[in-house]
Enzyme design. Structure first.
Site, PDB file in Angstrom:
ATOM      1  N   ASP A   1     -17.687  28.113  14.829  1.00 32.02           N
ATOM      2  CA  ASP A   1     -16.979  26.875  14.069  1.00 32.02           C
ATOM      3  C   ASP A   1     -15.670  27.357  13.575  1.00 32.02           C
ATOM      4  O   ASP A   1     -14.960  26.523  12.759  1.00 32.02           O
ATOM      5  CB  ASP A   1     -17.973  26.456  13.074  1.00 32.02           C
ATOM      6  CG  ASP A   1     -17.893  27.460  11.771  1.00 32.02           C
ATOM      7  OD1 ASP A   1     -17.379  28.644  11.971  1.00 32.02           O
ATOM      8  OD2 ASP A   1     -18.908  27.213  11.014  1.00 32.02           O
TER       9      ASP A   1
ATOM     10  N   HIS B   1      -7.309  39.005  -1.876  1.00 32.03           N
ATOM     11  CA  HIS B   1      -7.051  37.716  -1.113  1.00 32.03           C
ATOM     12  C   HIS B   1      -5.872  36.910  -1.840  1.00 32.03           C
ATOM     13  O   HIS B   1      -5.777  35.803  -1.251  1.00 32.03           O
ATOM     14  CB  HIS B   1      -8.372  37.129  -0.946  1.00 32.03           C
ATOM     15  CG  HIS B   1      -8.862  36.667  -2.474  1.00 32.03           C
ATOM     16  ND1 HIS B   1      -9.145  37.532  -3.482  1.00 32.03           N
ATOM     17  CD2 HIS B   1      -9.062  35.428  -3.079  1.00 32.03           C
ATOM     18  CE1 HIS B   1      -9.589  36.979  -4.605  1.00 32.03           C
ATOM     19  NE2 HIS B   1      -9.372  35.906  -4.351  1.00 32.03           N
ATOM     20  N   ASP B   2      -5.640  37.280  -2.729  1.00 36.47           N
ATOM     21  CA  ASP B   2      -4.349  36.496  -3.496  1.00 36.47           C
ATOM     22  C   ASP B   2      -3.220  37.038  -3.343  1.00 36.47           C
ATOM     23  O   ASP B   2      -2.160  36.360  -3.965  1.00 36.47           O
ATOM     24  CB  ASP B   2      -4.918  36.450  -5.179  1.00 36.47           C
ATOM     25  CG  ASP B   2      -6.057  35.605  -5.583  1.00 36.47           C
ATOM     26  OD1 ASP B   2      -6.611  34.830  -4.715  1.00 36.47           O
ATOM     27  OD2 ASP B   2      -6.542  35.917  -6.421  1.00 36.47           O
TER      28      ASP B   2
ATOM     29  N   ASN C   1     -20.326  31.731  14.840  1.00 31.77           N
ATOM     30  CA  ASN C   1     -20.948  30.612  15.619  1.00 31.77           C
ATOM     31  C   ASN C   1     -20.026  29.674  16.191  1.00 31.77           C
ATOM     32  O   ASN C   1     -20.286  28.639  16.502  1.00 31.77           O
ATOM     33  CB  ASN C   1     -21.931  30.053  14.577  1.00 31.77           C
ATOM     34  CG  ASN C   1     -21.202  29.436  13.374  1.00 31.77           C
ATOM     35  OD1 ASN C   1     -20.063  29.620  13.297  1.00 31.77           O
ATOM     36  ND2 ASN C   1     -21.942  28.512  12.478  1.00 31.77           N
TER      37      ASN C   1
ATOM     38  N   ASP D   1     -18.622  33.885   8.720  1.00 32.91           N
ATOM     39  CA  ASP D   1     -19.865  33.551   8.240  1.00 32.91           C
ATOM     40  C   ASP D   1     -20.561  35.016   7.932  1.00 32.91           C
ATOM     41  O   ASP D   1     -20.126  36.064   8.179  1.00 32.91           O
ATOM     42  CB  ASP D   1     -20.585  32.909   8.901  1.00 32.91           C
ATOM     43  CG  ASP D   1     -20.449  33.162  10.372  1.00 32.91           C
ATOM     44  OD1 ASP D   1     -20.764  34.612  10.727  1.00 32.91           O
ATOM     45  OD2 ASP D   1     -20.389  32.270  11.324  1.00 32.91           O
TER      46      ASP D   1
ATOM     47  N   GLU E   1     -11.657  40.895 -13.290  1.00 29.42           N
ATOM     48  CA  GLU E   1     -10.430  40.440 -12.797  1.00 29.42           C
ATOM     49  C   GLU E   1      -9.614  40.041 -14.197  1.00 29.42           C
ATOM     50  O   GLU E   1     -10.164  39.129 -14.619  1.00 29.42           O
ATOM     51  CB  GLU E   1     -10.441  39.449 -12.001  1.00 29.42           C
ATOM     52  CG  GLU E   1      -9.080  38.983 -11.399  1.00 29.42           C
ATOM     53  CD  GLU E   1      -8.763  37.579 -10.745  1.00 29.42           C
ATOM     54  OE1 GLU E   1      -7.830  37.294  -9.850  1.00 29.42           O
ATOM     55  OE2 GLU E   1      -9.572  36.677 -11.092  1.00 29.42           O
TER      56      GLU E   1
ATOM     57  N   ASP F   1     -16.382  35.525  12.516  1.00 27.07           N
ATOM     58  CA  ASP F   1     -17.074  34.141  12.706  1.00 27.07           C
ATOM     59  C   ASP F   1     -18.061  34.330  14.036  1.00 27.07           C
ATOM     60  O   ASP F   1     -17.765  35.062  14.886  1.00 27.07           O
ATOM     61  CB  ASP F   1     -16.037  33.102  13.319  1.00 27.07           C
ATOM     62  CG  ASP F   1     -16.775  31.719  13.685  1.00 27.07           C
ATOM     63  OD1 ASP F   1     -18.046  31.433  13.241  1.00 27.07           O
ATOM     64  OD2 ASP F   1     -16.272  31.099  14.532  1.00 27.07           O
TER      65      ASP F   1
ATOM     66  N   ASP G   1     -18.974  37.929  -5.869  1.00 24.68           N
ATOM     67  CA  ASP G   1     -18.081  37.430  -6.624  1.00 24.68           C
ATOM     68  C   ASP G   1     -18.677  36.417  -7.633  1.00 24.68           C
ATOM     69  O   ASP G   1     -19.174  35.337  -7.114  1.00 24.68           O
ATOM     70  CB  ASP G   1     -16.801  36.930  -5.683  1.00 24.68           C
ATOM     71  CG  ASP G   1     -15.576  36.967  -6.456  1.00 24.68           C
ATOM     72  OD1 ASP G   1     -15.456  36.573  -7.522  1.00 24.68           O
ATOM     73  OD2 ASP G   1     -14.772  37.135  -5.561  1.00 24.68           O
TER      74      ASP G   1
ATOM     75  N   ASP H   1     -14.423  36.957 -11.656  1.00 23.42           N
ATOM     76  CA  ASP H   1     -13.150  36.205 -11.470  1.00 23.42           C
ATOM     77  C   ASP H   1     -12.541  35.696 -12.790  1.00 23.42           C
ATOM     78  O   ASP H   1     -13.430  35.218 -13.754  1.00 23.42           O
ATOM     79  CB  ASP H   1     -13.721  34.814 -10.809  1.00 23.42           C
ATOM     80  CG  ASP H   1     -12.394  34.134 -10.199  1.00 23.42           C
ATOM     81  OD1 ASP H   1     -11.714  34.690  -9.468  1.00 23.42           O
ATOM     82  OD2 ASP H   1     -12.151  32.916 -10.655  1.00 23.42           O
TER      83      ASP H   1
HETATM   84  O1  TEU Z   1      -7.531  34.337  -9.526  1.00 23.17           O
HETATM   85  C1  TEU Z   1      -7.056  34.395 -10.571  1.00 23.17           C
HETATM   86  C2  TEU Z   1      -5.559  34.000 -10.680  1.00 23.17           C
HETATM   87  O2  TEU Z   1      -5.103  33.900 -11.724  1.00 23.17           O
HETATM   88  C3  TEU Z   1      -4.850  33.464  -9.326  1.00 23.17           C
HETATM   89  O3  TEU Z   1      -4.926  32.243  -9.324  1.00 23.17           O
HETATM   90  C4  TEU Z   1      -3.676  34.242  -9.643  1.00 23.17           C
HETATM   91  O4  TEU Z   1      -2.846  33.704 -10.799  1.00 23.17           O
HETATM   92  C5  TEU Z   1      -2.748  33.425  -8.399  1.00 23.17           C
HETATM   93  O5  TEU Z   1      -3.616  34.012  -7.276  1.00 23.17           O
HETATM   94  C6  TEU Z   1      -1.501  34.410  -8.077  1.00 23.17           C
HETATM   95  O6  TEU Z   1      -1.046  33.700  -6.959  1.00 23.17           O
HETATM   96  C7  TEU Z   1      -8.916  34.165  -9.264  1.00 23.17           C
HETATM   97  C8  TEU Z   1      -9.174  34.365  -7.677  1.00 23.17           C
HETATM   98  O7  TEU Z   1      -9.062  35.375  -7.329  1.00 23.17           O
HETATM   99  C9  TEU Z   1      -8.359  33.219  -6.935  1.00 23.17           C
HETATM  100  O8  TEU Z   1      -8.639  33.461  -5.591  1.00 23.17           O
HETATM  101  C10 TEU Z   1      -8.953  32.046  -7.379  1.00 23.17           C
HETATM  102  O9  TEU Z   1      -8.096  30.968  -6.676  1.00 23.17           O
HETATM  103  C11 TEU Z   1      -8.755  31.827  -9.070  1.00 23.17           C
HETATM  104  O10 TEU Z   1      -9.420  32.811  -9.660  1.00 23.17           O
HETATM  105  C12 TEU Z   1      -9.655  30.577  -9.656  1.00 23.17           C
HETATM  106  O11 TEU Z   1     -10.992  30.948  -9.410  1.00 23.17           O
END
Ligand code: TEU
Length: 545
Positions: free
Chosen positions: A29, A319-320, A27, A33, A245, A25, A102, A203
């Site tokens: 908040d 990130h998932d 700024n 960013d 993906e 970050d 992305d 995605d």
């Molecule tokens: O993720 C695809 C997806 O299938 C995920 O939602 C997955 O099933 C889940 O994370 C498993 O826990 C992509 C992105 O990477 C995710 O951040 C998004 O939420 C999703 O698409 C929808 O755009």
């Protein structure tokens, strides 16, 4: 240097993923960013990476942290401005780093102008941009469920129809059957390419060709037709890295996506190895014990199948996903050793490696005490659903600790100061309390840190053609403790040998390779055939002609 390396720069590249909300970050908040990212470019340059994939920063109501886009051609004010974005692209370029955007092309936000129009009337020119079916309130077109819980259909009284959404209610699916939708998308991509973007991550791209009447979500019949058109109309006009993906990819399908003729993408993210700790036929929250043999067989199969016919991406984290050191490593006593071991095993394989922010520090999962501290829509929806179904709170929290997407989304741990140096304000999601111990400040100048190990790995890839081209061979396939393999070309071969557990294990290959050059090792001194907990070593030897 082989032709493939000259032609395809991304085979030799290492990509770093930034989750912008949680990176830096600038700024106060509490939300990361673009100016924050710019201020950390020197850190990324030091690490040696070639490209940065940044999760979505377009305008978005943030129901799914930017994966719900309301305007593809502008930056969300939370992250900055288009001018900031241009500056980021330029500043990164100065440091030899390309920016990968992305692209979320399966769905938009329900606040996107197209959807706002689409839901006004069936005659509206944008109506057919989305997937609609007739029905009556309460009588769904079919029983399909959305990934984030609840039915995949939402009723819109104005048009007396349901729209289809594979993710949240706020993420209506786009209708790829409509050529106008495809054209709009291509023009938008070309517009970003003109701004100097170096590539795209796509995605849930395997879900665009859905056929809900047949309950087909991914790998629909027209998928590869759409992808080839997309690639021809956009990516092939530049020298980009593209990665789709594809949760539903098999090696056969991945060969289409990553065909060396460049007709679709550079590579795909496949997730077969990610689902191995889930009870078969159940949800990701239903945990099954880990099996190293299964993991090895899975990864080895992908290595074999795509050899010279496609291209792998290599990743543990994103990130998932939960943090790898908490999943396959040991986030306690052997955190440092196991983080390095996991890095070596991954980066030594064939493919383009991705490092998710903080992975290079050995960042771990987080254990928030209460659901109110979680932010992710998938996590909070699942919690509500399971609690209402009568699951015990401890069991639900146990699943969250293992699998919540928020494990990956706590702020980047830059230093041991307030909020780990992420923000001077209140972070949008709490910092993992272990930041006082695990942070970049403590690691960047320490030659024995996880960070330094990653840095060496990244640099080795540039020096050793074997990393890119060498043929993969798995050793000790049935061993539940050792992950070992060789890579080989005409001139040289290398051995990666790792103990995946906290218990010592005998590994004869280490003895056999003693005459080679030891390029990396996660313990001081030379290894012996008895590998210590999470011990891992990389040997190289030249072939005698
Ligand atoms: O993720 C695809 C997806 O299938 C995920 O939602 C997955 O099933 C889940 O994370 C498993 O826990 C992509 C992105 O990477 C995710 O951040 C998004 O939420 C999703 O698409 C929808 O755009």
């Amino acid at each position: 240097m082989s032709d493939s390396r000259e032609q395809k720069w991304w085979k030799n590249a290492v990509v770093y993923q930034i989750y912008p909300k949680s990176f830096q970050d600038s700024n106060g908040d509490g939300v990361g960013d673009i100016r924050g990212i710019i201020s950390r470019l020197d850190y990324l340059k030091d690490l040696g990476i070639d490209a940065v994939w940044i999760s979505p920063m377009y305008c978005s109501p943030q129901n799914d942290n930017g994966y719900d886009i309301s305007d593809y051609q502008d930056i969300d004010p939370m992250f900055g401005t288009l001018a900031d974005m241009d500056e980021l692209i330029a500043e990164a370029k100065k440091r030899g780093i390309r920016i990968i955007m992305d692209l979320v092309l399966n769905h938009t936000s329900d606040e996107h102008r197209w959807f706002q129009e689409a839901k006004k009337s069936r005659e509206n020119p944008y109506h057919d941009y989305y997937v609609w079916r007739d029905g009556e309130p309460g009588v769904y077109p079919n029983e399909m469920k959305a990934t984030f819980g609840g039915p995949a259909w939402e009723w819109v009284p104005e048009v007396e129809q349901y729209y289809f959404h594979q993710f949240a209610v706020e993420q209506p699916d786009l209708n790829w059957e409509n050529p106008k939708v495809r054209r709009e998308i291509y023009d938008m991509i070309l517009w970003w390419m003109d701004r100097g973007v170096g590539g795209f991550r796509l995605d849930v791209i395997d879900q665009i060709a859905k056929e809900p009447d047949k309950k087909i979500t991914n790998n629909g019949p027209r998928l590869h037709e759409f992808l080839r058109e997309l690639s021809r109309e956009t990516f092939q006009k530049g020298d980009l890295i593209t990665v789709g993906e594809a949760w539903g990819a098999t090696p056969e399908i991945a060969k289409l996506y990553s065909n060396p003729d460049g007709s679709e993408f550079s590579m795909v993210f496949q997730f077969e190895h990610v689902g191995l700790d889930q009870e078969e036929g159940k949800e990701k929250w239903d945990l099954a014990p880990l099996s190293l043999v299964k993991l090895k067989r899975c990864l080895a199969r992908w290595q074999r199948e795509l050899y010279q016919t496609g291209w792998n991406s290599l990743f543990w984290d994103n990130h998932d996903l939960p943090r790898i050191v908490s999943r396959w490593g040991d986030d306690g006593e052997y955190r440092v050793e196991s983080a390095k071991m996991l890095a070596l095993v991954l980066h030594g394989m064939q493919g383009t490696p991705y490092i998710y922010q903080g992975e290079e520090l050995g960042m771990t999962n987080v254990k928030f005490h209460d659901i109110s501290e979680y932010r992710d829509i998938e996590t909070t929806n699942m919690y509500d659903e399971r609690i209402s179904e009568g699951y015990a709170k401890e069991d639900v929290m146990h699943s969250l600790y293992a699998k919540s997407r928020d494990n990956a989304r706590t702020p980047m741990q830059w230093n041991d100061g307030r909020n780990a140096g992420f923000t001077t304000g209140t972070p949008w999601i709490a910092v993992n309390p272990n930041y006082t111990k695990i942070n970049a400040g403590a690691q960047v100048n320490d030659p024995d840190s996880v960070y330094s190990f990653y840095k060496k790995l990244v640099h080795l890839r540039k020096e050793q053609p074997l990393f890119v081209d060498g043929k993969f061979r798995l050793l000790y396939e049935d061993d539940e403790q050792i992950f070992a393999y060789t890579r080989e070309d005409e001139e040289a071969e290398m051995l990666v040998c790792a103990n995946f557990t906290g218990t010592p294990v005998f590994c004869p290959a280490v003895e056999e390779w003693k005459d080679g050059d030891m390029l990396l090792h996660n313990y001081p001194g030379e290894p012996s055939a008895e590998l210590k907990p999470y011990e891992a070593v990389l040997y190289l030897r030249k072939k005698r002609n």
